[in-house]
Each structure stands twice: as C-alpha cells, then as structure tokens.
Write a protein that holds these residues in place. Structure first.
Motif, PDB file in Angstrom:
ATOM      1  N   ASP A 134       0.848  -1.187   0.000  1.00 26.13           N
ATOM      2  CA  ASP A 134       0.000   0.000   0.000  1.00 26.13           C
ATOM      3  C   ASP A 134       0.882   1.235   0.000  1.00 26.13           C
ATOM      4  OD1 ASP A 134      -3.002  -0.914   0.532  1.00 26.13           O
ATOM      5  OD2 ASP A 134      -1.673  -2.178   1.755  1.00 26.13           O
ATOM      6  N   MET A 135       0.441   2.263  -0.734  1.00 28.72           N
ATOM      7  CA  MET A 135       1.257   3.462  -0.876  1.00 28.72           C
ATOM      8  C   MET A 135       0.361   4.666  -1.154  1.00 28.72           C
ATOM      9  SD  MET A 135       4.531   3.888  -3.450  1.00 28.72           S
ATOM     10  CE  MET A 135       5.281   2.412  -2.726  1.00 28.72           C
ATOM     11  N   SER A 136       0.779   5.829  -0.688  1.00 32.76           N
ATOM     12  CA  SER A 136       0.065   7.078  -0.938  1.00 32.76           C
ATOM     13  C   SER A 136       1.060   8.121  -1.417  1.00 32.76           C
ATOM     14  CB  SER A 136      -0.636   7.561   0.331  1.00 32.76           C
ATOM     15  OG  SER A 136      -1.276   8.814   0.109  1.00 32.76           O
ATOM     16  N   ILE A 137       0.719   8.807  -2.513  1.00 29.74           N
ATOM     17  CA  ILE A 137       1.616   9.793  -3.120  1.00 29.74           C
ATOM     18  C   ILE A 137       0.865  11.099  -3.341  1.00 29.74           C
ATOM     19  CG2 ILE A 137       2.925  10.361  -5.219  1.00 29.74           C
ATOM     20  CD1 ILE A 137       3.558   7.366  -5.483  1.00 29.74           C
ATOM     21  N   GLN A 138       1.513  12.212  -3.024  1.00 29.64           N
ATOM     22  CA  GLN A 138       0.977  13.554  -3.290  1.00 29.64           C
ATOM     23  C   GLN A 138       1.913  14.279  -4.248  1.00 29.64           C
ATOM     24  OE1 GLN A 138       0.858  14.915   0.853  1.00 29.64           O
ATOM     25  NE2 GLN A 138      -1.340  15.203   0.615  1.00 29.64           N
ATOM     26  N   LEU A 139       1.340  14.955  -5.226  1.00 30.73           N
ATOM     27  CA  LEU A 139       2.125  15.691  -6.211  1.00 30.73           C
ATOM     28  C   LEU A 139       1.576  17.106  -6.363  1.00 30.73           C
ATOM     29  CD1 LEU A 139       2.065  12.927  -8.987  1.00 30.73           C
ATOM     30  CD2 LEU A 139       3.935  13.329  -7.352  1.00 30.73           C
ATOM     31  N   LYS A 140       2.441  18.045  -6.733  1.00 26.66           N
ATOM     32  CA  LYS A 140       2.018  19.413  -7.056  1.00 26.66           C
ATOM     33  C   LYS A 140       2.767  19.870  -8.292  1.00 26.66           C
ATOM     34  CE  LYS A 140       1.278  23.985  -5.019  1.00 26.66           C
ATOM     35  NZ  LYS A 140       1.383  24.804  -3.773  1.00 26.66           N
ATOM     36  N   SER A 141       2.045  20.479  -9.230  1.00 26.58           N
ATOM     37  CA  SER A 141       2.662  20.950 -10.462  1.00 26.58           C
ATOM     38  C   SER A 141       3.040  22.424 -10.336  1.00 26.58           C
ATOM     39  CB  SER A 141       1.718  20.756 -11.654  1.00 26.58           C
ATOM     40  OG  SER A 141       0.694  21.731 -11.624  1.00 26.58           O
ATOM     41  N   GLU A 142       3.811  22.889 -11.293  1.00 26.94           N
ATOM     42  CA  GLU A 142       4.301  24.262 -11.238  1.00 26.94           C
ATOM     43  C   GLU A 142       3.179  25.294 -11.341  1.00 26.94           C
ATOM     44  OE1 GLU A 142       7.052  24.684 -14.439  1.00 26.94           O
ATOM     45  OE2 GLU A 142       5.636  23.970 -15.966  1.00 26.94           O
ATOM     46  N   ASN A 143       2.018  24.890 -11.882  1.00 29.48           N
ATOM     47  CA  ASN A 143       0.899  25.837 -11.967  1.00 29.48           C
ATOM     48  C   ASN A 143      -0.035  25.758 -10.762  1.00 29.48           C
ATOM     49  OD1 ASN A 143      -0.713  23.582 -12.350  1.00 29.48           O
ATOM     50  ND2 ASN A 143      -1.309  24.077 -14.448  1.00 29.48           N
ATOM     51  N   GLY A 144       0.332  24.938  -9.761  1.00 30.57           N
ATOM     52  CA  GLY A 144      -0.443  24.865  -8.528  1.00 30.57           C
ATOM     53  C   GLY A 144      -1.413  23.705  -8.446  1.00 30.57           C
ATOM     54  N   ALA A 145      -1.618  22.959  -9.536  1.00 28.89           N
ATOM     55  CA  ALA A 145      -2.518  21.806  -9.497  1.00 28.89           C
ATOM     56  C   ALA A 145      -1.937  20.730  -8.585  1.00 28.89           C
ATOM     57  CB  ALA A 145      -2.731  21.255 -10.900  1.00 28.89           C
ATOM     58  N   ILE A 146      -2.827  19.947  -7.968  1.00 33.06           N
ATOM     59  CA  ILE A 146      -2.380  18.890  -7.068  1.00 33.06           C
ATOM     60  C   ILE A 146      -2.935  17.538  -7.513  1.00 33.06           C
ATOM     61  CG2 ILE A 146      -2.135  20.434  -5.085  1.00 33.06           C
ATOM     62  CD1 ILE A 146      -4.805  19.340  -4.027  1.00 33.06           C
ATOM     63  N   CYS A 147      -2.262  16.480  -7.055  1.00 29.25           N
ATOM     64  CA  CYS A 147      -2.674  15.115  -7.373  1.00 29.25           C
ATOM     65  C   CYS A 147      -2.510  14.252  -6.133  1.00 29.25           C
ATOM     66  CB  CYS A 147      -1.826  14.553  -8.517  1.00 29.25           C
ATOM     67  SG  CYS A 147      -2.139  12.804  -8.905  1.00 29.25           S
ATOM     68  N   THR A 148      -3.524  13.456  -5.834  1.00 33.36           N
ATOM     69  CA  THR A 148      -3.461  12.477  -4.756  1.00 33.36           C
ATOM     70  C   THR A 148      -3.611  11.098  -5.368  1.00 33.36           C
ATOM     71  OG1 THR A 148      -4.468  14.026  -3.198  1.00 33.36           O
ATOM     72  CG2 THR A 148      -4.476  11.699  -2.591  1.00 33.36           C
ATOM     73  N   LEU A 149      -2.626  10.240  -5.151  1.00 32.30           N
ATOM     74  CA  LEU A 149      -2.603   8.903  -5.730  1.00 32.30           C
ATOM     75  C   LEU A 149      -2.565   7.864  -4.624  1.00 32.30           C
ATOM     76  CD1 LEU A 149      -2.161   6.736  -7.952  1.00 32.30           C
ATOM     77  CD2 LEU A 149       0.275   7.353  -7.935  1.00 32.30           C
ATOM     78  N   SER A 150      -3.551   6.974  -4.617  1.00 28.49           N
ATOM     79  CA  SER A 150      -3.601   5.853  -3.680  1.00 28.49           C
ATOM     80  C   SER A 150      -3.362   4.574  -4.457  1.00 28.49           C
ATOM     81  CB  SER A 150      -4.971   5.809  -2.992  1.00 28.49           C
ATOM     82  OG  SER A 150      -5.124   4.622  -2.240  1.00 28.49           O
ATOM     83  N   LEU A 151      -2.420   3.741  -3.967  1.00 26.79           N
ATOM     84  CA  LEU A 151      -2.101   2.485  -4.639  1.00 26.79           C
ATOM     85  C   LEU A 151      -2.169   1.335  -3.646  1.00 26.79           C
ATOM     86  CD1 LEU A 151       0.605   4.647  -5.421  1.00 26.79           C
ATOM     87  CD2 LEU A 151       0.373   3.191  -7.431  1.00 26.79           C
ATOM     88  N   SER A 152      -2.694   0.186  -4.108  1.00 32.22           N
ATOM     89  CA  SER A 152      -2.753  -0.980  -3.227  1.00 32.22           C
ATOM     90  C   SER A 152      -2.731  -2.273  -4.024  1.00 32.22           C
ATOM     91  CB  SER A 152      -4.025  -0.938  -2.368  1.00 32.22           C
ATOM     92  OG  SER A 152      -4.078  -2.063  -1.500  1.00 32.22           O
ATOM     93  N   PHE A 153      -2.016  -3.251  -3.489  1.00 31.86           N
ATOM     94  CA  PHE A 153      -2.111  -4.632  -3.961  1.00 31.86           C
ATOM     95  C   PHE A 153      -3.006  -5.453  -3.036  1.00 31.86           C
ATOM     96  CE2 PHE A 153       2.310  -4.600  -6.177  1.00 31.86           C
ATOM     97  CZ  PHE A 153       1.723  -4.232  -7.376  1.00 31.86           C
TER      98      PHE A 153
END
Length: 317
Positions: free
Chosen positions: A213-232
């Motif tokens: 299980d893993m959780s990732i947060q990302l932010k782009s240069e224009n301020g947009a965000i991404c939340t990624l949840s991964l699981s086996f």
C-alpha cells in the motif's frame, strides 16, 4: 526498410505482449516478423495464435535477425533498461513497456543511450494514448479546461506474485516504479512540471519484499495537485481510475472510457482512429519510425517522471 515496419515482440506470451500483438494486427503499416518468449513452446504457441512466421527464445535471438526493424519489449521490469540499451546498440528502434527502469540511475543511462542513437526510442506510457485522457488533454491544449486536482486510485489484489492474467510471475511487480509511473507522468502531461512530491507506504510484505500500500501527493508548477492511492491488497474491482477536477468540468477516466462528474458517459469514439490505447500507442511508434521523428512518450519526454520516482524512493527509504 521494407514497405512495412517489421516488428519483433519480446515477451510475447505475457499479458501485455498479447495486447501489443492484438493492436499491431490492426495497423496496416506494421508486420510482426518474429515473436520471442522464455521458452520455445511458449513462443510457438503465440506464433501459432497470431500467425507469425518466426518464434524464438530470448532477445538475443531477435537482435541477430535481419528481418526486424523495431522491437517491442514486454518483458519483466528489471530487464527493461538493459534490454532497451541492447536494442539500440543493435541499431533497431525500440518501444519498451512501462516502466523504463526500476531505478533512476538505469533510467538516466538508458536515456543517454537513446540520445546517442538515431533510432526511435519510446516508453509505453499508455495513459497519454487512451482516448479518455486524450480528450482531456485536447481540451487543456485548447484552453477549455485546466486541472485543479487529480484524484487517482490504482488498486489490485495481488497478495501472491501473479500477473494480469492471474499467472505466477518470475519477478516482483512494484507500486512505485511501475504503477505510480503511469500517474506521475500523466499528471505532468496534463498539468505541467511536477515541483513537489511526497510519499508514504504501508508495511513491507514478508514474502514479496515490497510495500503493498502506498500514498503519493504531487504538485505541479501551476499549482494543481494530485493524490494517488495504490494498493495490492484491494479485494474488489481492479485497475486505475482517474478523477480530473477542473475549473470548468469534472471528468472520470476508466482506461479508454470517459465519464463526467455525474457518471454520465462521454463519447470519445472520434478522438482517435481506435478506442484501444495500446493500439494507439503502437500506431505512434510505427508512425514515428516511418516519419523519422520523436514520438509522444519518447525517453526524453518521460524522464522527468523517473526523476520524481527517484525522489520518492529516497523519501521512502
């Protein structure tokens, strides 16, 4: 070069090897001249199923042939970087399935090999080609939509070492270097360069040796965000589901299909010549070879994804 681009599919007996063979069967400009697998029996079975004249064992047997212009690598992740470099060294074009590598050092070394070559070198970042994500990308390019947030779920049920066909694997898959690569690259493709990335992971599986299980947060240069949840560990519908929350609309992408925020399906049949993302990916590879140009999803274009994954690996360590 002959009238058609002559293709070898290596790892042809695997789930994605067969997806490529299905897609290539619809491309008039491509001819599969040889398939390779880990045993002659497996290679022969695939060759018989798809009507391919030649079946061999391993990549080396492919690279020795003079009836191959380009190679598609659908092999275990740990082989991707070295095999891509070997194909380029043999003077052949290459498309390697995602991920390019399972370390940043190997990804950078493979990029260097590609830049030193005059061959087309492409990575199978399929999300760039799914009609669902293409439609969103087209609207972003037209100024009609801007991503504010992406919410992504990548879920499988793999508490044993099996592949997409439910067969036992000889290698271990990875949430970060394989499955997260799809979303990290897609987020940058849709929202711009990633400037911030964070990750946490759950317990390490005692037998597989990976986080399930893993959780990732990302932010782009224009301020947009991404939340990624991964699981086996998810015992339910498997796959990756993308929710785009934007300034003018909400979209939900499920592989090649697209829906609005109220789960009404959006017609994407006119986005491209096919509704199959793998086929569209292969069409781009063939067209780039024929036209002598850089393909969408070239090693140069996707390397930032692997740099982000390298940063996340350092955090998790």
């Amino acid at each position: 070069m002959s009238d058609k681009i002559r293709i070898a599919v290596v790892g042809a007996n695997g789930a994605f090897g067969m997806k490529h063979l299905d897609g290539l069967a619809n491309i008039d400009d491509a001819e599969v001249t040889v398939v390779a697998a880990t045993s002659q029996e497996k290679a022969d079975a695939v060759a018989s199923k798809y009507g391919v004249a030649n079946a061999v064992v391993g990549l080396e047997a492919v690279l020795e042939r003079d009836d191959v212009d380009a190679v598609i690598l659908a092999t275990p992740t740990g082989l991707h970087a070295s095999q891509t470099q070997a194909v380029l060294a043999a003077g052949k074009h290459v498309q390697v399935e995602i991920p390019l590598a399972d370390s940043l050092a190997d990804a950078e070394a493979t990029l260097a090999a590609a830049e030193a070559s005059d061959r087309v070198a492409m990575v199978g970042h399929t999300r760039r080609f799914n009609p669902s994500h293409q439609l969103v990308h087209d609207r972003i390019q037209a100024g009609e939509f801007n991503v504010q947030q992406m919410d992504v779920q990548t879920y499988f049920f793999r508490r044993t070492n099996t592949n997409a066909k439910g067969e036992k694997r000889s290698w271990t898959d990875h949430l970060l270097w394989h499955h997260a690569a799809h979303t990290v690259d897609l987020f940058a493709y849709q929202a711009g360069k990633i400037v911030q990335a964070n990750a946490i992971q759950g317990p390490i599986h005692p037998d597989l040796g990976i986080a399930m299980d893993m959780s990732i947060q990302l932010k782009s240069e224009n301020g947009a965000i991404c939340t990624l949840s991964l699981s086996f560990n998810n015992d339910g519908p498997f796959g990756t589901f993308f929710r785009y929350i934007g300034d003018t609309a909400t979209y939900v992408a499920r592989y090649d299909d697209l829906f609005d925020g109220k789960d009404e399906q959006i017609d994407v049949s006119d986005v491209a010549v096919s509704m199959n993302g793998i086929e569209l990916q292969d069409r781009e590879f063939i067209a780039a070879i024929r036209e002598g140009r850089e393909p969408n999803s070239s090693l140069r274009q996707v390397i930032d994804c692997y740099r982000v994954l390298g940063q996340l690996e350092e955090q998790l360590a």
